[in-house]
Scaffold this active site. Structure first.
Site, PDB file in Angstrom:
ATOM      1  N   GLN A  45     -88.373  33.818  72.425  1.00  0.00           N
ATOM      2  CA  GLN A  45     -88.858  32.618  73.115  1.00  0.00           C
ATOM      3  C   GLN A  45     -88.384  32.509  74.561  1.00  0.00           C
ATOM      4  O   GLN A  45     -89.163  32.149  75.437  1.00  0.00           O
ATOM      5  CB  GLN A  45     -88.521  31.350  72.309  1.00  0.00           C
ATOM      6  CG  GLN A  45     -89.316  31.199  71.017  1.00  0.00           C
ATOM      7  CD  GLN A  45     -90.827  31.109  71.203  1.00  0.00           C
ATOM      8  OE1 GLN A  45     -91.356  31.156  72.300  1.00  0.00           O
ATOM      9  NE2 GLN A  45     -91.542  31.005  70.094  1.00  0.00           N
ATOM     10  N   THR A  46     -87.113  32.813  74.841  1.00  0.00           N
ATOM     11  CA  THR A  46     -86.662  32.739  76.238  1.00  0.00           C
ATOM     12  C   THR A  46     -87.467  33.720  77.086  1.00  0.00           C
ATOM     13  O   THR A  46     -87.949  33.382  78.172  1.00  0.00           O
ATOM     14  CB  THR A  46     -85.157  33.052  76.339  1.00  0.00           C
ATOM     15  OG1 THR A  46     -84.438  31.990  75.703  1.00  0.00           O
ATOM     16  CG2 THR A  46     -84.702  33.168  77.785  1.00  0.00           C
ATOM     17  N   ALA A  92     -87.440  36.667  66.458  1.00  0.00           N
ATOM     18  CA  ALA A  92     -87.442  37.938  67.167  1.00  0.00           C
ATOM     19  C   ALA A  92     -86.843  37.841  68.569  1.00  0.00           C
ATOM     20  O   ALA A  92     -87.159  38.649  69.435  1.00  0.00           O
ATOM     21  CB  ALA A  92     -88.869  38.520  67.233  1.00  0.00           C
ATOM     22  N   GLU A  97     -80.665  36.831  68.335  1.00  0.00           N
ATOM     23  CA  GLU A  97     -80.227  37.755  67.296  1.00  0.00           C
ATOM     24  C   GLU A  97     -79.083  38.674  67.720  1.00  0.00           C
ATOM     25  O   GLU A  97     -78.182  38.936  66.920  1.00  0.00           O
ATOM     26  CB  GLU A  97     -81.425  38.565  66.791  1.00  0.00           C
ATOM     27  CG  GLU A  97     -82.409  37.687  66.039  1.00  0.00           C
ATOM     28  CD  GLU A  97     -83.689  38.411  65.717  1.00  0.00           C
ATOM     29  OE1 GLU A  97     -83.834  38.863  64.575  1.00  0.00           O
ATOM     30  OE2 GLU A  97     -84.550  38.518  66.615  1.00  0.00           O
ATOM     31  N   GLY A 137     -82.493  24.267  67.099  1.00  0.00           N
ATOM     32  CA  GLY A 137     -81.096  24.066  67.435  1.00  0.00           C
ATOM     33  C   GLY A 137     -80.592  25.110  68.409  1.00  0.00           C
ATOM     34  O   GLY A 137     -79.532  24.970  69.005  1.00  0.00           O
TER      35      GLY A 137
END
Lengths: 336, 422
Positions: free
Chosen positions: A91-92, A88, A290, A48
């Site tokens: 991903q980007t 963590a 995060e 999401g």
């Protein structure tokens, strides 16, 4: 009813990636099709947060295509490469880098192939945009990506690129904790504006101004979405949410007893995207997942202090705790 | 030239299917011959298992499998750091996360009925529910090797010098609570064996390739005989990094030869995944009269519950981030991950960096209050900038946009930033 307003500030940093020297590896595959479109395959999971859209944007940018030209296939051990955990805030940055490199890897043989056809002496004289490979400075001289892929296939060339990216991290010294555990770091500052009801102890968060250094926003609306979600979750952490235990047993394992913020609790969020490019990130980007939640609770607590002069050091700052702290302060004869 | 795609705001690639409800989550999957699985969680947080009576459960019409620890063919444990969280508990339960029995039946009602018919005989053991208490000599042990899972230290500079240079020292203890991810979609999995004998598991997870490793270890099956399909995920926030019902669903499918689906109720979901670590954080912060930080000392104790999960890494991250985004020359941090018989704690958005922010930002405001300075000014002059050195000795060579975030956020609430900074 006496309602007092306050403003609180909180700044944070956040080391993204697994950290501590752990192998922080992402792999991606990008395949070009004779339709001129492309498929990205990664093991990353879009929960999401929008990672699939980020990968589509990155591939589209490299390949000179539109987001709608990209299909993203994810999270299948038989059909996608391992990209590590979708966690963590990695991903980007990590898989984004891998997708960018894999798209370049897919493109590279096509550029070599069309070089003589377009009569250029170096691939640096070629640019990929608008679904075509064209000669830099001579935009009319071009081959569409679809044609190039078809030609490549006829010649038996692969039109599939793959790449792996590994984030930089070193282990900490166990005795003094010295080392370079994370890279890169994200930064943020939030300002929370609250109103505290001094008769009930209720805290209403009116507004959160949330400024995040994301290096470069790959998907602007996506960044804003992550920030708004982070504010909601941080507001819950500050004021509402608590797993209540009795002898290790969960007393409120349901959403009637465990209170998450609803639309009625939510503050107005003003999201500010600061773009201070990170050289090692894809197009300068760092993650946002995060960091978005981190400054929220301390900013709210500092705003409560600014409003009524009491410092809540025990979360969540329920009306009972806030009221008790106000009463204690009044008993001591300190009235703000 | 086309507009740049990077930096635009396209419609998310999954938006249409999410908005129309076409997206299929693992809980929406249905295949012919599918059974319904259900797990029995421990009613106690620390007890010896005397017996588990299954005979009555087997008598419930429609029941096709009733499994316990005895039915786990491989290693009866999972975990991202230490694989010691039992797939199903054998002799001992250490928390209410422990699964005792897994059933599969033709209907959900039959599976529920079967679980009610399981006879559990437990003898309660002394337990510990407070992380600080668990560190003391003589505390009940959650694991035989001791209750302290990890201790991370950060040592930088000279603390005595730091305190000597301080015009003000503020000292406080901050406490943060246990938090649940409360994602919208509860845990769900569908396990089946395909025509080639491959175990296929559809599950909402944050890491399909890791799930495959865990399945391989617990089932005693090579990874190439296992396929994990991530599917659609309705929120995660770190709560889908540990195994929840993957192994049990696979076991039920293998034992029955039929596809098995398990979908957690909300109550089961609260027991199936990790929590955010509750932390107690004691801070001492010193600053010069102008508000320059001279020293930060922090002791952070995190309640990691009964199993390691990511506890070591979460408390390491807490230690690394304990000083906040500020330049502090003298630092002493001790961060402990401590076992208790509470529900296990692991990854949650922020991963140990969310709790210390409550403490270090409270301290920054307290420093400002004691010294009669503006909270913005104290933060600004200590802010990390490019080329600065962190508490772990790392030089931040690039990508430090902190002051820009301060300036923009401060201005938007009407603070005259340049005037405040003098």
């Amino acid at each position: 009813m006496v309602r007092r307003r306050g403003i609180g500030m909180a700044s944070v940093f956040y080391g993204t990636g697994y950290g501590n020297g752990f192998p922080d590896i992402s792999s991606a595959i990008v395949e070009l099709h004779p339709s001129g479109k492309a498929t990205v395959r990664t093991g990353a999971v879009d929960c999401g947060q929008g990672s699939s859209t980020v990968f589509a944007i990155i591939a589209a940018e490299v390949l000179g295509l539109q987001v709608s030209d990209i299909t993203v296939t994810t999270g299948d051990t038989d059909n996608t490469p391992d990209t590590g955990t979708t966690a963590a805030t990695r991903q980007t940055y990590n898989t984004g880098n891998a997708v960018r490199l894999a798209a370049l890897d897919a493109l590279s043989p096509l550029l070599d192939m069309v070089k003589p056809r377009l009569a250029v002496n170096t691939v640096d004289g070629l640019v990929v945009r608008g679904g075509a490979i064209e000669v830099r400075g001579l935009p009319g001289r071009k081959v569409t990506l679809a044609e190039a892929v078809a030609l490549a296939k006829a010649e038996g060339l692969t039109t599939m690129g793959k790449a792996t990216f590994t984030a930089h991290t070193t282990a900490l010294d166990p005795e003094n904790g010295q080392g370079a555990p994370y890279w890169p770091y994200a930064f943020a500052t939030h300002m929370a504006e609250v109103e505290v009801d001094t008769l009930t102890g209720m805290v209403e968060v009116l507004r959160v101004v949330a400024a995040h250094d994301v290096g470069r926003a790959i998907n602007r609306a996506g960044v804003e979405g992550q920030v708004e979600g982070g504010v909601a979750q941080g507001l819950g952490f500050a004021l509402l949410e608590e797993v209540q235990l009795n002898c290790g047993r969960i007393q409120n394992p349901n959403l009637a007893g465990y209170l998450v913020p609803t639309a009625m609790d939510m503050a107005v969020v003003e999201s500010i995207i600061v773009e201070h490019p990170e050289p090692s990130g894809p197009f300068g980007a760092k993650g946002i997942g995060e960091p978005a939640i981190l400054p929220v609770a301390p900013a709210i607590l500092n705003a409560i202090f600014d409003a009524v002069g009491v410092r809540i050091t025990d979360l969540p700052a329920t009306p009972e705790k806030v009221l008790q702290a106000i009463k204690l302060q009044e008993d001591r004869g300190i009235v703000k | 030239m086309q507009d740049q795609v990077v930096g635009s705001s396209p419609v998310k690639v999954d938006a249409k299917d999410k908005a129309t409800g076409a997206t299929k989550y693992p809980g929406d999957l249905r295949v012919p011959g599918m059974l319904y699985g259900k797990l029995l969680y421990s009613p106690s947080a620390h007890a010896k298992i005397i017996g588990i009576g299954l005979a009555d459960a087997w008598q419930v019409p429609g029941v096709r499998a009733v499994l316990t620890a005895n039915d786990v063919p491989g290693h009866n444990g999972h975990g991202v750091i230490i694989p010691h969280q039992p797939v199903m508990a054998r002799d001992l339960v250490r928390s209410v996360n422990d699964v005792l029995v897994a059933v599969a039946a033709e209907t959900m009602a039959a599976a529920e009925e079967a679980l009610r018919k399981v006879k559990i005989e437990l003898v309660e053991l002394p337990a510990v529910f407070d992380a600080t208490a668990a560190m003391a000599e003589g505390a009940p042990l959650v694991h035989p090797e001791g209750n302290i899972l990890s201790h991370h230290k950060i040592r930088r500079g000279d603390m005595a010098e730091g305190w000597a240079r301080a015009a003000a020292v503020v000292e406080n203890t901050y406490r943060t609570q246990m938090v649940d991810h409360a994602f919208l979609q509860t845990e769900a999995a569908l396990a089946e064996i395909d025509d080639g004998g491959i175990l296929v598991l559809h599950v909402a997870t944050q890491y399909p390739h890791w799930d495959r490793k865990e399945l391989s270890r617990a089932l005693g099956m090579p990874e190439d005989m296992i396929r994990v399909v991530g599917g659609s995920v309705g929120g995660a926030f770190g709560g889908r990094e540990d195994m929840s019902l993957q192994v049990q669903a696979a076991l039920l499918a293998m034992h029955t030869g039929r596809p098995v689906k398990i979908v957690c109720t909300r109550e089961e979901s609260f027991h199936a995944h990790s929590k955010r670590h509750a932390m107690v954080m004691h801070y001492r912060t010193g600053a010069t009269g102008e508000g320059r930080l001279t020293a930060v000392e922090a002791t952070i104790i995190g309640d990691t519950g009964a199993y390691a999960s990511w506890g070591t890494n979460v408390l390491r991250k807490a230690a690394v981030h304990a000083t906040g985004p500020y330049i502090v020359p003298n630092v002493k941090v001790d961060a402990y991950a401590v076992y208790t018989n509470n529900p296990f704690a692991g990854a949650m958005r922020g991963f140990g960096a969310a709790q210390p922010a409550v403490a270090y930002e409270g301290q920054m405001d307290e420093v400002a209050r004691v010294l009669g300075l503006h909270p913005f000014a104290v933060r600004w002059q200590n802010a990390m900038t490019e080329g600065c050195i962190t508490a772990t000795g790392q030089v931040l060579e690039s990508g430090v946009g902190l002051r820009a975030t301060m300036e923009k956020a401060g201005s938007l609430v009407g603070w005259d930033v340049s005037k405040i900074n003098g």
